[in-house]
Design an enzyme around this catalytic site. Structure first.
Site, PDB file in Angstrom:
ATOM      1  CG  HIS A   1      -1.990  -1.028   1.199  1.00 26.68           C
ATOM      2  ND1 HIS A   1      -2.922  -1.128   0.191  1.00 26.68           N
ATOM      3  CD2 HIS A   1      -2.269  -2.047   2.054  1.00 26.68           C
ATOM      4  CE1 HIS A   1      -3.735  -2.148   0.437  1.00 26.68           C
ATOM      5  NE2 HIS A   1      -3.354  -2.732   1.562  1.00 26.68           N
TER       6      HIS A   1
ATOM      7  CD  GLU B   1      -4.191  -8.150   5.747  1.00 26.01           C
ATOM      8  OE1 GLU B   1      -4.336  -7.010   6.219  1.00 26.01           O
ATOM      9  OE2 GLU B   1      -3.408  -8.407   4.831  1.00 26.01           O
TER      10      GLU B   1
ATOM     11  CG  ASP C   1      -7.413  -5.403   4.582  1.00 23.87           C
ATOM     12  OD1 ASP C   1      -8.352  -4.959   3.892  1.00 23.87           O
ATOM     13  OD2 ASP C   1      -6.219  -5.205   4.300  1.00 23.87           O
TER      14      ASP C   1
HETATM   15  C1  3PY Z   1      -4.717  -3.414   7.557  1.00 24.37           C
HETATM   16  O1  3PY Z   1      -5.122  -2.658   8.460  1.00 24.37           O
HETATM   17  O2  3PY Z   1      -5.448  -4.241   6.998  1.00 24.37           O
HETATM   18  C2  3PY Z   1      -3.350  -3.341   7.089  1.00 24.37           C
HETATM   19  O3  3PY Z   1      -2.921  -4.198   6.378  1.00 24.37           O
HETATM   20  C3  3PY Z   1      -2.509  -2.156   7.479  1.00 24.37           C
HETATM   21  O4  3PY Z   1      -1.778  -1.704   6.397  1.00 24.37           O
HETATM   22 MG    MG Z   2      -4.390  -5.115   5.213  1.00 28.06          MG
END
Ligand code: 3PY
Ligand code: MG
Length: 264
Positions: free
Chosen positions: A46, A147, A173
């Protein structure tokens, strides 16, 4: 090669503080490298950084304290090999959902017979010669991000993947995966998921890590038994510092203007 952050995570004696690098800038990277962080993570997923930027950032970090990690764009063995060959000492792999995916990430980080990494450590062999090859398998960190709902459902088996060094929570996520509003870090479903991930790490004897959107979140995670956390990024250090200075100059109350929302 000795991986400072990995040693900390394995020994569990002290919290391991990281800084996230989202900017392809040598000066900001050099500044952050000298603040005493245990590790930094260059974010290819990102961050505003591509592989050619990374080739300039890694030498700027060489010889400084932090262990250099990279978050790769995806669980791609080719990309993992290329970032390791550029001289970084570990990868954080996003969206790992199954033990098979975790095993594939580990395999990409390890030379045979433990894995399938192909040999060509350009930068490490320049700095360390063949010595690097003797230590790489035990000193390169491989971290899987949990995530998604599927990753959470499989977290025990993922954590037990041989050769995996840690799990790292992507809080935003994970909120999406759980179906709670992004940023609802005090939602009971989120808190329960975090607990489950931490427990899976304890059971497997690997490190638990948390992406910290700010220093307070990170401090809470480290106080709660996590071994490593990023406390913020170059981009938000810059933005928050500028905001604070601007507010102070105008005599505004810092508490009122402090950012309540997480930022990248
Ligand atoms: C998230 O919060 O999903 C992340 O991967 C942070 O970059
Ligand atoms: Mg993420």
């Amino acid at each position: 090669m000795k991986n400072h952050a990995l040693t900390q995570w394995r020994e569990r004696r002290e919290p391991s503080y990281g800084a996230w690098l989202n900017l392809p800038d040598l000066y900001t990277t050099e500044c952050i490298a000298r603040l005493g962080f245990d590790w930094v993570c260059i974010d290819l997923q990102h961050g505003l950084i591509d592989y050619s930027h990374l080739l300039a950032l890694v030498p700027a970090l060489s010889g400084t304290k932090p262990t250099v990690l990279v978050r790769v764009t995806s669980n791609d063995a080719g990309q993992i090999g290329r970032v390791l060959d550029a001289g970084v000492h570990g990868v954080i792999v996003p969206m790992v959902n199954t033990p098979t995916e975790a095993a594939s990430a580990v395999s990409a980080c390890r030379y045979p017979p433990q894995g399938t990494r192909s040999c060509g450590p350009m930068r490490d062999s320049m700095l360390e010669g063949f010595e690097y090859l003797a230590t790489a398998n035990s000193q390169i960190a491989c971290v899987a991000m949990i995530e998604t709902r599927e990753g959470l459902a499989n977290v025990k088996a993922i954590a037990a993947t041989p050769g995996l060094d840690g799990l790292f929570i992507g809080p935003m996520d994970l909120c999406y995966g759980l179906g709670v509003a992004p940023g609802s870090f005090d939602d009971p479903a989120f808190i329960e998921a975090v607990e489950q991930i931490k427990q899976a790490c304890v059971d497997a004897g690997i490190a638990a890590g948390m992406f910290g959107y700010n220093a307070a979140l990170s401090r809470a995670a480290l106080a709660d038994g996590f071994q490593f956390s990023s406390i913020g990024s170059d981009a938000n250090f810059l933005r928050d510092g500028a905001q604070r200075a601007f507010d102070t100059a105008r005599g505004l109350d810092e508490a009122k203007t402090a950012k309540a929302q997480p930022s990248y």
